[in-house]
Design an enzyme around this catalytic site. Structure first.
Site, PDB file in Angstrom:
ATOM      1  N   GLY A 340       0.901  -1.250  -0.232  1.00 24.24           N
ATOM      2  CA  GLY A 340       0.110   0.064  -0.053  1.00 24.24           C
ATOM      3  C   GLY A 340       0.936   1.105  -0.112  1.00 24.24           C
ATOM      4  O   GLY A 340       1.941   1.164  -0.750  1.00 24.24           O
ATOM      5  N   GLU A 364      20.065  -7.054 -22.334  1.00 23.74           N
ATOM      6  CA  GLU A 364      20.242  -8.320 -23.116  1.00 23.74           C
ATOM      7  C   GLU A 364      19.106  -8.866 -23.850  1.00 23.74           C
ATOM      8  O   GLU A 364      18.929  -9.844 -23.896  1.00 23.74           O
ATOM      9  CB  GLU A 364      20.728  -9.492 -21.990  1.00 23.74           C
ATOM     10  CG  GLU A 364      21.866  -8.842 -21.104  1.00 23.74           C
ATOM     11  CD  GLU A 364      22.694  -9.901 -20.285  1.00 23.74           C
ATOM     12  OE1 GLU A 364      22.428 -11.112 -20.703  1.00 23.74           O
ATOM     13  OE2 GLU A 364      23.591  -9.417 -19.517  1.00 23.74           O
TER      14      GLU A 364
HETATM   15  N1  COS Z   1      23.922 -18.347 -31.797  1.00 17.78           N
HETATM   16  C1  COS Z   1      24.806 -18.349 -32.822  1.00 17.78           C
HETATM   17  N2  COS Z   1      24.601 -17.930 -33.927  1.00 17.78           N
HETATM   18  C2  COS Z   1      23.320 -17.028 -34.016  1.00 17.78           C
HETATM   19  C3  COS Z   1      22.489 -17.046 -33.130  1.00 17.78           C
HETATM   20  C4  COS Z   1      22.845 -17.696 -31.704  1.00 17.78           C
HETATM   21  N3  COS Z   1      21.649 -17.597 -30.932  1.00 17.78           N
HETATM   22  N4  COS Z   1      21.765 -16.114 -33.489  1.00 17.78           N
HETATM   23  C5  COS Z   1      22.144 -15.643 -34.738  1.00 17.78           C
HETATM   24  N5  COS Z   1      23.155 -16.258 -35.233  1.00 17.78           N
HETATM   25  C6  COS Z   1      23.773 -16.158 -36.268  1.00 17.78           C
HETATM   26  C7  COS Z   1      22.674 -16.279 -37.565  1.00 17.78           C
HETATM   27  O1  COS Z   1      22.877 -17.851 -37.726  1.00 17.78           O
HETATM   28  C8  COS Z   1      23.231 -15.606 -38.761  1.00 17.78           C
HETATM   29  O2  COS Z   1      24.520 -16.267 -39.179  1.00 17.78           O
HETATM   30  P1  COS Z   1      24.762 -16.477 -40.644  1.00 17.78           P
HETATM   31  O3  COS Z   1      24.921 -15.190 -41.067  1.00 17.78           O
HETATM   32  O4  COS Z   1      25.964 -17.373 -41.067  1.00 17.78           O
HETATM   33  O5  COS Z   1      23.628 -17.214 -41.383  1.00 17.78           O
HETATM   34  C9  COS Z   1      23.878 -14.378 -37.912  1.00 17.78           C
HETATM   35  O6  COS Z   1      24.034 -14.888 -36.851  1.00 17.78           O
HETATM   36  C10 COS Z   1      22.636 -13.267 -38.219  1.00 17.78           C
HETATM   37  O7  COS Z   1      21.501 -13.831 -37.647  1.00 17.78           O
HETATM   38  P2  COS Z   1      19.911 -13.208 -37.923  1.00 17.78           P
HETATM   39  O8  COS Z   1      19.753 -13.164 -39.354  1.00 17.78           O
HETATM   40  O9  COS Z   1      18.967 -13.718 -36.984  1.00 17.78           O
HETATM   41  O10 COS Z   1      20.405 -11.487 -37.322  1.00 17.78           O
HETATM   42  P3  COS Z   1      19.450 -10.356 -37.593  1.00 17.78           P
HETATM   43  O11 COS Z   1      20.234  -9.205 -37.741  1.00 17.78           O
HETATM   44  O12 COS Z   1      18.049 -10.619 -37.791  1.00 17.78           O
HETATM   45  O13 COS Z   1      19.308 -10.328 -35.547  1.00 17.78           O
HETATM   46  C11 COS Z   1      18.166 -10.697 -33.617  1.00 17.78           C
HETATM   47  C12 COS Z   1      18.506 -11.254 -34.972  1.00 17.78           C
HETATM   48  C13 COS Z   1      17.127  -9.643 -33.474  1.00 17.78           C
HETATM   49  C14 COS Z   1      17.784 -11.828 -32.729  1.00 17.78           C
HETATM   50  C15 COS Z   1      19.639 -10.002 -32.818  1.00 17.78           C
HETATM   51  O14 COS Z   1      19.870  -8.810 -33.562  1.00 17.78           O
HETATM   52  C16 COS Z   1      19.287  -9.693 -31.224  1.00 17.78           C
HETATM   53  O15 COS Z   1      19.394 -10.575 -30.433  1.00 17.78           O
HETATM   54  N6  COS Z   1      19.330  -8.508 -31.104  1.00 17.78           N
HETATM   55  C17 COS Z   1      19.082  -7.924 -29.738  1.00 17.78           C
HETATM   56  C18 COS Z   1      20.273  -7.595 -29.244  1.00 17.78           C
HETATM   57  C19 COS Z   1      20.669  -7.548 -27.620  1.00 17.78           C
HETATM   58  O16 COS Z   1      20.086  -8.295 -27.010  1.00 17.78           O
HETATM   59  N7  COS Z   1      21.025  -6.234 -27.171  1.00 17.78           N
HETATM   60  C20 COS Z   1      21.185  -6.023 -25.807  1.00 17.78           C
HETATM   61  C21 COS Z   1      22.336  -5.460 -25.745  1.00 17.78           C
HETATM   62  S1  COS Z   1      23.790  -6.266 -24.957  1.00 17.78           S
HETATM   63  S2  COS Z   1      23.281  -5.983 -23.262  1.00 17.78           S
END
Ligand code: COS
Length: 383
Positions: A340, A364
């Site tokens: 509260g 993250e």
């Molecule tokens: N483990 C290993 N490789 C990974 C992966 C994972 N979990 N996720 C993606 N990859 C790889 C993919 O396989 C791809 O590889 P190839 O180029 O060989 O095909 C590459 O990384 C790019 O992946 P993707 O095309 O999925 O990338 P995007 O740019 O579409 O981004 C998201 C994906 C949005 C999921 C990513 O940018 C993300 O996690 N963003 C948030 C970042 C974050 O958490 N920021 C917080 C700040 S840090 S405290």
């Protein structure tokens, strides 16, 4: 390495006692002065808290993910700023080296990180590259035996204390996306690095973030993580998969603390002639918080075990981060409601936790990014 059950329970008991006896009494002071006392930092180093996840051969405790999650449940029982101090060395500040670093890089940096002598920091985010981390613009231009870094990183946790940055920069200017990104290990005293002023945050006072600016900062080519260009984004994603699980465990710890405080208050505080805890509408809030935090605890433990068994847990870690961070937001909201007026007043500390936990849904990877990761992986698996 899996610890003998007795050693693990001794570790968990000593962390729990440290939290109860030394950290909880300092919560208000740390929030007010925005600083963790030096003797607490020293005690954390002494207990090995900086090196929980670093392999034993490099001076850490080498905990499994399941063991680390249990320590995080305990560390979560106090202000998140304390966990944040050791969080980067156990997570995003060291895991890039552990997962993808060369043997030489591991030997050079991990022992200092395990002891807490070197604080590691993860420099990914930029002003224009947050959730879309793959679009980052900080550049690393190869020049003979060196790389020259230019760009600015934003909201970098523990940057003011950092001895080492895992820096993500574009080595291939022709490639605008994730494939042009590489990771570097950059020592914080390298000429050309400067820090912005400390960020004024909504909560988690005592945990520090700021901009990190690289201006014609020259580093040796050997600083390239694992010696391979173009792997940086993948390293960042692998590091974050693990980090998300750790943050989920911290969310569970904070939720359990808030539930305990709420229950105690509800049993002591009387209204209409009886303790609040006797009212069914209060009981409903307590029960919802208990069930949700228990669900998150089970999710974290199950995912941690799967990770230790060698499974790819990208989807499950994102599920944990999404559920646990949203869950602790609801638990903190109910804790304010149960308290509260007292819940809104700084003396009781509940409003501070309410502000502190808001960050869990953002860093993250936001909840929306977790949703994207989960759904994309579902679609990929079904295609
Ligand atoms: N483990 C290993 N490789 C990974 C992966 C994972 N979990 N996720 C993606 N990859 C790889 C993919 O396989 C791809 O590889 P190839 O180029 O060989 O095909 C590459 O990384 C790019 O992946 P993707 O095309 O999925 O990338 P995007 O740019 O579409 O981004 C998201 C994906 C949005 C999921 C990513 O940018 C993300 O996690 N963003 C948030 C970042 C974050 O958490 N920021 C917080 C700040 S840090 S405290």
């Amino acid at each position: 390495m899996t610890l003998p059950a007795e050693t693990l329970s001794q570790l968990l008991e000593s962390v729990s006692r440290f939290v109860r006896e030394q950290l909880v009494p300092l919560e208000h002071q740390v929030a007010e002065h925005d600083e963790i006392p030096a003797e607490i930092v020293a005690a954390m180093r002494e207990m090995g808290l900086f090196g929980l996840s670093i392999p034993e051969e490099y001076g850490g405790l080498g905990l499994t993910m399941e063991e680390e999650a249990q320590v995080a449940f305990e560390l979560g029982q106090t202000s998140p700023a304390f966990r944040s101090l050791v969080g980067t060395n156990n997570g995003i500040g060291s895991q890039g080296i552990i997962i993808d670093g060369s043997e030489e890089q591991k030997q050079r940096y991990l022992p200092g990180m395990a002891s807490g002598e070197i604080v590691g920091s993860f420099a990914l985010t930029e002003a224009e590259a947050g959730s879309d981390a793959g679009s980052l613009r900080t550049s690393a231009r190869r020049d003979g035996d060196s790389y020259v870094l230019n760009g600015t990183k934003r909201y970098i946790t523990n940057a003011p204390r950092a001895g080492l940055f895992t820096l993500f920069a574009r080595t291939n200017p022709q490639e605008a996306g994730a494939r042009g990104v590489s990771a570097f290990l950059v020592e914080a005293d390298t000429p050309g690095i400067s820090l912005g002023k400390p960020d004024q945050k909504m909560g988690q006072k005592g945990a520090h973030t700021c901009d990190v600016v690289f201006e014609d900062c020259r580093i040796p080519a050997t600083a390239l993580l694992g010696g391979r260009e173009g792997q940086g984004f993948r390293t960042a994603m692998k590091v974050l998969d693990r980090g998300r699980l750790h943050i989920s465990a911290v969310c569970v710890g904070v939720a359990e603390r808030l539930i305990r405080d709420s229950l105690r208050y509800a049993m002591e505080r009387k209204q209409f002639g009886q303790p609040l805890a006797e009212f069914q509408l209060i009981q409903a809030m307590l029960a919802d918080s208990k069930a949700e935090s228990y669900a998150a605890r089970c999710m974290v433990m199950e995912t941690a075990r799967r990770k230790d068994a060698g499974h790819d847990v990208g989807t499950e870690a994102a599920c944990c981060k999404m559920f646990a961070s949203e869950m602790v937001g609801r638990v903190a909201d109910r804790a304010v409601q149960i308290h509260g007026g007292a819940g809104y007043i700084a003396d009781y500390g509940i409003e501070r936790f309410y502000r502190d936990v808001r960050l869990f849904r953002i860093y993250e990877g936001t909840t929306q990014i977790q949703q994207i990761v989960i759904a994309r992986n579902m679609i990929r698996a079904a295609s």
